[in-house]
Structure formats: C-alpha cells, structure tokens
Design a protein around this motif. Structure first.
Motif, short mmCIF file in Angstrom:
data_model
loop_
_atom_site.label_atom_id
_atom_site.label_comp_id
_atom_site.label_asym_id
_atom_site.label_seq_id
_atom_site.Cartn_x
_atom_site.Cartn_y
_atom_site.Cartn_z
N GLY A 343 0.80 -1.21 0.00
CA GLY A 343 0.00 0.00 0.00
C GLY A 343 0.83 1.27 0.00
N ARG A 344 2.09 1.17 -0.38
CA ARG A 344 3.00 2.32 -0.36
C ARG A 344 3.06 3.03 -1.70
NH1 ARG A 344 8.12 0.57 3.29
NH2 ARG A 344 8.52 2.80 3.05
N LEU A 345 2.31 2.54 -2.68
CA LEU A 345 2.15 3.19 -3.97
C LEU A 345 0.65 3.26 -4.26
CD1 LEU A 345 4.98 1.58 -6.15
CD2 LEU A 345 4.89 3.92 -5.26
N PRO A 346 0.24 4.10 -5.23
CA PRO A 346 -1.19 4.14 -5.60
C PRO A 346 -1.74 2.75 -5.88
CG PRO A 346 0.01 5.90 -6.69
CD PRO A 346 1.04 5.07 -6.02
N GLN A 347 -3.00 2.56 -5.59
CA GLN A 347 -3.63 1.24 -5.70
C GLN A 347 -4.45 1.06 -6.97
OE1 GLN A 347 -3.13 -1.38 -3.02
NE2 GLN A 347 -1.43 0.08 -3.19
N LYS A 348 -4.46 2.08 -7.83
CA LYS A 348 -5.13 1.92 -9.11
C LYS A 348 -4.61 2.97 -10.08
CE LYS A 348 -9.20 4.72 -7.91
NZ LYS A 348 -10.68 4.74 -7.82
#
Length: 379
Positions: A343-348
């Motif tokens: 979850g440390r980068l955008p998820q979409k």
C-alpha cells in the motif's frame, strides 16, 4: 536495512509471472525465496517451465489465448516478462479482469498505450487496478534516481542519466555481449529518443549525442537510445532545461552500430539484424551494470550539482547464479510489486516509476540489490 514484506503477509498473494526466460526465472527465484507470494509461472516452452518448476512454483503451459486467460484469472497481480510486443494485450486483459499489472517494456509506444488503458480501458470508466510498466533497470530504476535528483533543486537546469549493461571481459570490435532481449536492444538503437531540450519536450535520434567519460578509471562512451527515460520527460516538462538518457558502452561501439544500421541499412531489416547479432555475438553471465546520473540547478540561489553512481555485478541466490542484468531487472519489478502490495504506492491507475521514492526502493528487500546488498529472504 529494514526488511519489508507484503501488507497481507498472513495470506500469500497469488501472482502470475508470464515468461520463464532468463528474467522470468530470476523474478520467480527472488519472489520464491523472499516469500509472501504464491507463484504461477506461465510460458509456451516446456523446458523453461521445467526449470521454473524445480524452484517449487506452480507452472502453466501457454498454448493459446484461453490458456493465457486461465493463467492470470483471479490473481492479485501479473508480472509480464514476455517480449515487448505482448505488453498491450496482456495489460488489456489485466484491466478487464481487475488485476494489478507490471512489466519491463522499454517500448515507448506500448507504454503510451498502457497509459491510455488506465484511463479508458475498462467498460464504465478508468482501470481499478494498478498499471505499472517499465519496472526494470532503464526504464525503471534510472527514472527513480532521476526524479530523486530532480527533487533536490528549486530550479532544475539539467538532468543526465546514463546506464550500461556491459560485459565484464569485453572482446571483439563491438566490445559487447548480449545480456538481454535482442529485440528490445534493437528498438533502443533504432527508435526515436524522448528528451527535453531547451525546456521543450522533443525527440532526438538514436545513436547521436556521442560523449566519452571515465568512471572509476574505466573509459566509456554514451549515446542516445530509446525508452530509457520512461515517463520522466512528461513529469519534468516545464520544470527543466535539459533532460536526456544515454546508454553506456565501451569506446568504438557506436561507430560500428552506425555502419550496420545506417550505411548497411539494417534498421530497415530488423529480423536480419537480430539474426546476425544472435549468431555472431555470444551471450554472457559475466556482466556489470553501470549507472551514472547527474543533475545541476539552483538551490537557495546557488548553482549546485548532485550525482548518483552505482556499479552492480551478479550474485548467487539460493544456489543459482544470477547475472547483473537478471538481478537488477528482476529486483526492479519485484520491488514495484512489493510496494504496491504494502500500500505504499497508488492502488489503481497508471503508476510511473518516478512515483517510487528512491529511499523506499533501496530499503526494500529486493531493491537492496541496487545498493550492493543481498536480496533478503523471510526470516
């Protein structure tokens, strides 16, 4: 070094690796040893699948489109290590199925198409999963380094990025060995190169801009090649005077390539050129990755310069010796997967490499390979 594991470490995440060649095998090896993922490796070559199966991962033969769909259905993520011309088709399949997608492509047009998919590729709106192409070395890690350097300035003047995947023991006039996909290499030598020149986004010809330099006492040359910047020119548009990328080679390489591609017109006969290179130039596992990036600009009203350099060789992992290009390329895409899983980068949506903080990358259990550390396994 902080060992980072997926956010859902209590339940391994299902991941499919498409392609069981040198890079696909390395990806499977790193992920298997580190833990946190339940792996399927899919390929059309049974002998390659047998090598992957020996790692203790599930394998699936790709014989047609339905078998490809079956290999990716219901997965958390797909890591695409197939040739670049399969990138858009596989990314489209992942968008439709709502799967996170990662690849290694250096092909600029494929990346532009995948970016469009993120906006309009799913019926009813934008993609609801991550689309993250160009997760290798260059494009990939070098874009992360470039963004980190650029962020250190109030006003960025120049950003120059140089990367080479070179033989440690060069021989012959080219002083080069094949260390990765030949089709991708030819693309780099033939296709237009994105850059920022005098503050304007543009393209410059491949094989031009020849320069020579020394690093740690070794003489190199560098020249324009395509694809290495990823989406960095778009990110830095209007923010920099000069941004460019060049491949590093030993002196004399560029002149011979110009003879082959321009004088003998082999740029118009790429299949023949591929056959010639693969017939005449041996592959090697004894390679070295050279990374050098430099930026200059204003900070606090003063003209300053910052640089980054790294020299990376291959390493043994769980009884298998990975070449430098295998290790760095596989570590790049595995780090991207890990950071999304945490979850440390955008998820979409579309995620460019410059969205990854350099410190997070180098602190990751896979990214640590770029800092000269051993890839971490689960304790």
């Amino acid at each position: 070094m902080t060992t980072q594991h997926p956010a859902h470490a209590s339940a391994d995440l299902d991941v499919t690796i498409l392609g069981a060649g040198h890079i696909g095998f390395a990806i499977a090896l790193l992920l298997k040893q580190a833990g946190g993922y339940r792996l399927t490796v899919a390929d059309r070559d049974p002998s390659r699948l047998a090598e992957a199966a020996a790692l203790g991962v599930h394998t699936q033969l790709l014989s047609d489109e339905p078998s490809l769909q079956a290999a990716v259905q219901g997965r958390f993520a797909v890591l695409n290590a197939l040739p670049y011309h399969r990138a858009v088709a596989v990314a489209t399949l992942c968008v439709q199925a709502g799967l996170h997608y990662f690849d290694l492509t250096e092909d600029v047009q494929s990346t532009h198409a995948i970016r469009r998919l993120a906006v309009e590729g799913k019926a009813g709106g934008a993609a609801q999963s991550v689309l993250m192409p160009q997760c290798g070395l260059a494009p990939g890690f070098i874009g992360i380094v470039g963004q980190d350097l650029a962020s250190r300035f109030d006003t960025l003047h120049t950003l120059r990025m140089r990367v080479g995947a070179l033989p440690r023991y060069p021989q012959g006039a080219l002083r080069y060995n094949l260390t990765w996909n030949t089709e991708g290499l030819i693309n780099e030598y033939c296709n237009p190169c994105e850059a920022i020149v005098d503050g304007v986004r543009t393209t410059v010809p491949a094989l031009e801009g020849l320069e020579t330099f020394a690093l740690d006492g070794v003489e190199y040359e560098a020249f324009n090649t395509s694809g290495g910047l990823g989406t960095l020119t778009e990110t830095l548009a209007g923010k920099a005077r000069q941004v460019d990328y060049q491949s590093i080679r030993y002196p004399g390489h560029c002149a011979i390539l110009k003879l082959l591609l321009n004088d003998l017109r082999l740029r118009d006969r790429r299949d023949l050129l591929k056959d010639m290179l693969e017939t005449a130039i041996p592959t090697t596992d004894q390679d070295v990755i050279v990374v050098f990036a430099s930026a200059s600009g204003l900070r606090g009203g003063r003209l300053v310069q910052h640089s980054y350099s790294a020299r990376i060789v291959g390493a043994p992992v769980a009884g298998h010796t990975l070449s430098a290009i295998q290790l760095t390329t596989a570590a790049g895409i595995c780090t991207a997967l890990d950071l999304v899983a945490q979850g440390r980068l955008p998820q979409k949506g579309f995620v460019g490499q410059e969205a990854v903080p350099l410190a997070d990358f180098l602190d990751n259990r896979f990214g640590v390979a770029y800092a000269g550390g051993a890839v971490a396994a689960v304790a």
